[in-house]
Design a protein around this motif. Structure first.
Motif, PDB file in Angstrom:
ATOM      1  N   VAL A 130       0.816  -1.219   0.000  1.00 18.16           N
ATOM      2  CA  VAL A 130       0.000   0.000   0.000  1.00 18.16           C
ATOM      3  C   VAL A 130       0.846   1.264   0.000  1.00 18.16           C
ATOM      4  O   VAL A 130       0.545   2.216  -0.704  1.00 18.16           O
ATOM      5  N   CYS A 131       1.903   1.337   0.784  1.00 10.34           N
ATOM      6  CA  CYS A 131       2.524   2.646   1.006  1.00 10.34           C
ATOM      7  C   CYS A 131       3.848   2.780   0.283  1.00 10.34           C
ATOM      8  O   CYS A 131       4.244   1.956  -0.535  1.00 10.34           O
ATOM      9  N   SER A 132       4.561   3.826   0.634  1.00 11.33           N
ATOM     10  CA  SER A 132       5.693   4.266  -0.176  1.00 11.33           C
ATOM     11  C   SER A 132       7.014   3.610   0.165  1.00 11.33           C
ATOM     12  O   SER A 132       7.976   3.770  -0.578  1.00 11.33           O
ATOM     13  N   SER A 133       7.117   2.898   1.273  1.00 10.82           N
ATOM     14  CA  SER A 133       8.395   2.311   1.677  1.00 10.82           C
ATOM     15  C   SER A 133       8.156   1.058   2.518  1.00 10.82           C
ATOM     16  O   SER A 133       7.160   0.968   3.223  1.00 10.82           O
ATOM     17  N   ALA A 134       9.109   0.117   2.424  1.00  8.14           N
ATOM     18  CA  ALA A 134       9.063  -1.071   3.288  1.00  8.14           C
ATOM     19  C   ALA A 134       9.736  -0.698   4.594  1.00  8.14           C
ATOM     20  O   ALA A 134      10.931  -0.929   4.795  1.00  8.14           O
ATOM     21  N   GLU A 135       8.951  -0.113   5.480  1.00  9.08           N
ATOM     22  CA  GLU A 135       9.551   0.558   6.634  1.00  9.08           C
ATOM     23  C   GLU A 135       8.637   0.494   7.850  1.00  9.08           C
ATOM     24  O   GLU A 135       8.057   1.490   8.276  1.00  9.08           O
ATOM     25  N   ASN A 136       8.467  -0.705   8.373  1.00  9.76           N
ATOM     26  CA  ASN A 136       7.817  -0.893   9.664  1.00  9.76           C
ATOM     27  C   ASN A 136       8.833  -1.594  10.554  1.00  9.76           C
ATOM     28  O   ASN A 136       9.171  -2.749  10.308  1.00  9.76           O
ATOM     29  N   PRO A 137       9.359  -0.917  11.586  1.00  8.26           N
ATOM     30  CA  PRO A 137      10.399  -1.537  12.412  1.00  8.26           C
ATOM     31  C   PRO A 137       9.995  -2.883  13.012  1.00  8.26           C
ATOM     32  O   PRO A 137      10.861  -3.701  13.325  1.00  8.26           O
ATOM     33  N   ALA A 138       8.670  -3.137  13.134  1.00 11.43           N
ATOM     34  CA  ALA A 138       8.224  -4.433  13.659  1.00 11.43           C
ATOM     35  C   ALA A 138       8.359  -5.543  12.616  1.00 11.43           C
ATOM     36  O   ALA A 138       8.293  -6.731  12.962  1.00 11.43           O
ATOM     37  N   VAL A 139       8.555  -5.173  11.349  1.00  7.95           N
ATOM     38  CA  VAL A 139       8.673  -6.165  10.273  1.00  7.95           C
ATOM     39  C   VAL A 139      10.083  -6.110   9.691  1.00  7.95           C
ATOM     40  O   VAL A 139      10.861  -7.042   9.801  1.00  7.95           O
ATOM     41  N   TYR A 140      10.418  -5.006   9.042  1.00  5.98           N
ATOM     42  CA  TYR A 140      11.764  -4.738   8.538  1.00  5.98           C
ATOM     43  C   TYR A 140      11.814  -3.286   8.061  1.00  5.98           C
ATOM     44  O   TYR A 140      10.782  -2.660   7.826  1.00  5.98           O
ATOM     45  N   VAL A 141      13.022  -2.776   7.924  1.00 10.43           N
ATOM     46  CA  VAL A 141      13.254  -1.431   7.390  1.00 10.43           C
ATOM     47  C   VAL A 141      14.259  -1.569   6.261  1.00 10.43           C
ATOM     48  O   VAL A 141      15.436  -1.849   6.497  1.00 10.43           O
ATOM     49  N   THR A 142      13.799  -1.420   5.030  1.00  9.73           N
ATOM     50  CA  THR A 142      14.659  -1.590   3.860  1.00  9.73           C
ATOM     51  C   THR A 142      15.329  -0.264   3.525  1.00  9.73           C
ATOM     52  O   THR A 142      14.667   0.776   3.465  1.00  9.73           O
ATOM     53  N   ARG A 143      16.651  -0.330   3.284  1.00  7.81           N
ATOM     54  CA  ARG A 143      17.455   0.884   3.121  1.00  7.81           C
ATOM     55  C   ARG A 143      18.030   0.990   1.712  1.00  7.81           C
ATOM     56  O   ARG A 143      18.209  -0.010   1.027  1.00  7.81           O
ATOM     57  N   ASN A 144      18.335   2.225   1.339  1.00  7.14           N
ATOM     58  CA  ASN A 144      18.831   2.531   0.004  1.00  7.14           C
ATOM     59  C   ASN A 144      20.333   2.262  -0.072  1.00  7.14           C
ATOM     60  O   ASN A 144      21.097   2.801   0.741  1.00  7.14           O
ATOM     61  N   PRO A 145      20.796   1.453  -1.031  1.00  7.07           N
ATOM     62  CA  PRO A 145      22.232   1.147  -1.092  1.00  7.07           C
ATOM     63  C   PRO A 145      23.103   2.350  -1.435  1.00  7.07           C
ATOM     64  O   PRO A 145      24.312   2.330  -1.180  1.00  7.07           O
ATOM     65  N   TRP A 146      22.513   3.421  -1.971  1.00  2.00           N
ATOM     66  CA  TRP A 146      23.286   4.623  -2.266  1.00  2.00           C
ATOM     67  C   TRP A 146      23.566   5.434  -1.006  1.00  2.00           C
ATOM     68  O   TRP A 146      24.549   6.160  -0.938  1.00  2.00           O
TER      69      TRP A 146
END
Length: 491
Positions: free
Chosen positions: A131-147
């Motif tokens: 649904v949203c703009s980023s894979a970023e729920n600390p209870a699940v995972y936080v995906t980060r940009n390699p740059w």
């Protein structure tokens, strides 16, 4: 573990190049799988982009239905943890509520991917239900940009974007319901094509008339990889609601020729939305580059009621996602989403959309129709419309106003924030037209920035042809030849 090649050699190959080496007997699918698994192990601790690697198909790529005679000949491929199902594999959709979910069958497109010779060897991260703009729920995972790991990849094809950019795999599965292939491609320096309606099947659980805006695809680092993926994986399943179409010539052949002189419109004034001056400058730079290739470039915009179009798109998302969540609740005999297992904004979306009337959907469809007709008329005069991939730069990790963990009590206000940011991508989904993000730009902080090209319905081949012309003009050096700091070649 001894790997088949150095990381520099691995990163220098695209998927088509790796497949060619397998067919020549220089490499095996198992060697490719081991190298990709090692690349994931090397980069994923910094990025949190891969949920699971399927160790059995790393050990034996032919154990799970892969056709080694397919054009990709065993090239490693990661599946976004959303969309096409894999028989017996977990698909948890970025959600605590879906933990342990194992679909009982392959989706139609999954079978096409296996037949294409892709080794489906793991799952990549996605925000809850995409649904949203980023894979970023600390209870699940936080995906980060390699740059820059202080920044998000954006989404919803978050993990795929990070793994392709980091060089772990040459291409990876992605989905797009409003920009979810193109936006993370643009912020991670990848190529991301959202295909026209009628290219990739979403069978058996949805059709293009029930899915409306969602489509499947991939991210890659070379135009020929994306072209080969479309050629190999397109097509409708038996019983599709609408006809699926085939291009008159394989895209892998078409892209070897430059397009003729194209009429290219530039725009960043998209209804109520405007890009930042730095982003407008990147669009203008891309326009000058295309003029240098011999194309006619000017400012123009379809004569559509874009305010009404975004309102209709919001109605579509709220009603679609509400029914997705309702269906998941029904399978477990639940009356409402459990707090703590489904993210707050998704609960509010369910509440806002669960009882939406057919009359509201009918009005939405009327706006879809008028908007698509306006874009269709525009493409009678113009071949391409070029926009930035977003109106704003990449957010830092923790910008919760764009996330479904947001505490915003107003669903419409939350979507309004999204549109101000992601203004340029959703309407191609509404219209069913193709759009591609190309890594031609650069943000003020050095992160990549995508330039989006859109074309008329079934103009996918023209977009790929233009992309290939640009790639040749750049000498293959997307992102000015730069690589992100988190990369398989890094020490």
């Amino acid at each position: 573990m001894t790997l088949a090649m150095s990381w520099e050699e691995w990163a220098s190959h695209d998927a088509v190049g790796l497949a060619e080496r397998v067919r020549n007997g220089e490499l095996t699918p198992a060697e490719l799988a081991r190298q990709a698994a090692a690349g994931i192990a090397k980069t994923n601790p910094s990025l949190s982009a891969v949920v699971e690697v399927f160790e059995d198909v790393v050990a034996d790529p032919l154990s799970d239905g892969l056709d080694p005679a397919g054009p990709f000949a065993g090239v490693p491929f990661l599946m976004k943890d959303l969309g096409p199902t894999l028989k017996g594999r977990l698909q948890e959709q970025g959600s605590l509520f879906m933990r342990g979910n194992r679909p009982a069958a392959d989706a139609w497109l999954t079978a096409r991917m296996r037949k294409a010779g892709l080794n489906l060897m793991g799952r990549t991260t996605t925000p809850e239900f995409g649904v949203c703009s980023s894979a970023e729920n600390p209870a699940v995972y936080v995906t980060r940009n390699p740059w820059d790991t202080d920044y998000t990849t954006c989404g919803s094809s978050a993990g795929t974007a990070a793994m392709v950019a980091a060089g772990a795999v040459p291409l990876s599965h992605a989905t797009d319901g409003g920009g979810s292939i193109r936006i993370p491609a643009g912020f991670n320096g990848n190529i991301g094509l959202k295909a026209s309606r009628g290219v990739f099947s979403i069978a058996p659980n949805l059709s293009d008339i029930s899915g409306f805006v969602s489509t499947q695809g991939c991210q890659s680092r070379s135009v020929r990889d994306t072209a080969a993926f479309v050629d190999a994986c397109r097509g409708g399943a038996p019983g599709e609601f609408m006809p699926y179409w085939t291009a008159p010539e394989p895209y892998t052949q078409l892209i070897k020729r430059d397009p003729g002189r194209l009429r290219i419109a530039l725009s960043h004034e998209w209804g109520d939305y405007r890009a930042t001056p730095a982003i407008v400058a990147e669009l203008e730079k891309a326009g000058r580059f295309l003029e240098g290739l011999g194309h006619h470039v000017d400012w123009a915009l379809p004569e559509a009621d874009l305010r009404a179009a975004f309102a209709a798109q919001t109605t579509c998302y709220i009603s679609n996602f509400a029914q997705v969540i309702a269906g998941l609740l029904e399978t477990r005999g639940l009356q409402r989403p459990p707090e703590g297992l489904i993210e707050p904004m998704n609960i509010r979306i369910w509440e806002a959309g669960k009882d939406m009337s057919y009359a509201e959907r009918y009005r939405m469809q009327a706006v879809f129709n008028s908007t698509a007709r306006a874009f269709g008329a525009f493409f009678e005069e113009w071949d391409i419309i070029l926009t930035p991939i977003t109106a704003l730069p990449t957010p830092k990790i923790g910008a919760t106003e764009y996330l479904t963990i947001s505490d915003n009590p107003d669903v419409l206000d939350w979507f309004g924030h999204l549109w101000k940011f992601f203004a340029y991508t959703p309407l191609s989904n509404l219209c069913g037209i193709p759009a591609i993000s190309l890594p031609m730009g650069r943000q003020e902080n050095g992160l990549p920035f995508g330039i989006q090209a859109q074309a008329r319905q079934a103009g996918d081949g023209l977009l790929l042809q233009l992309a290939a012309q640009i790639e040749r003009a750049l000498g293959g050096r997307w992102n000015d030849g730069r690589r992100p700091p988190v990369h398989v070649t890094a020490a």
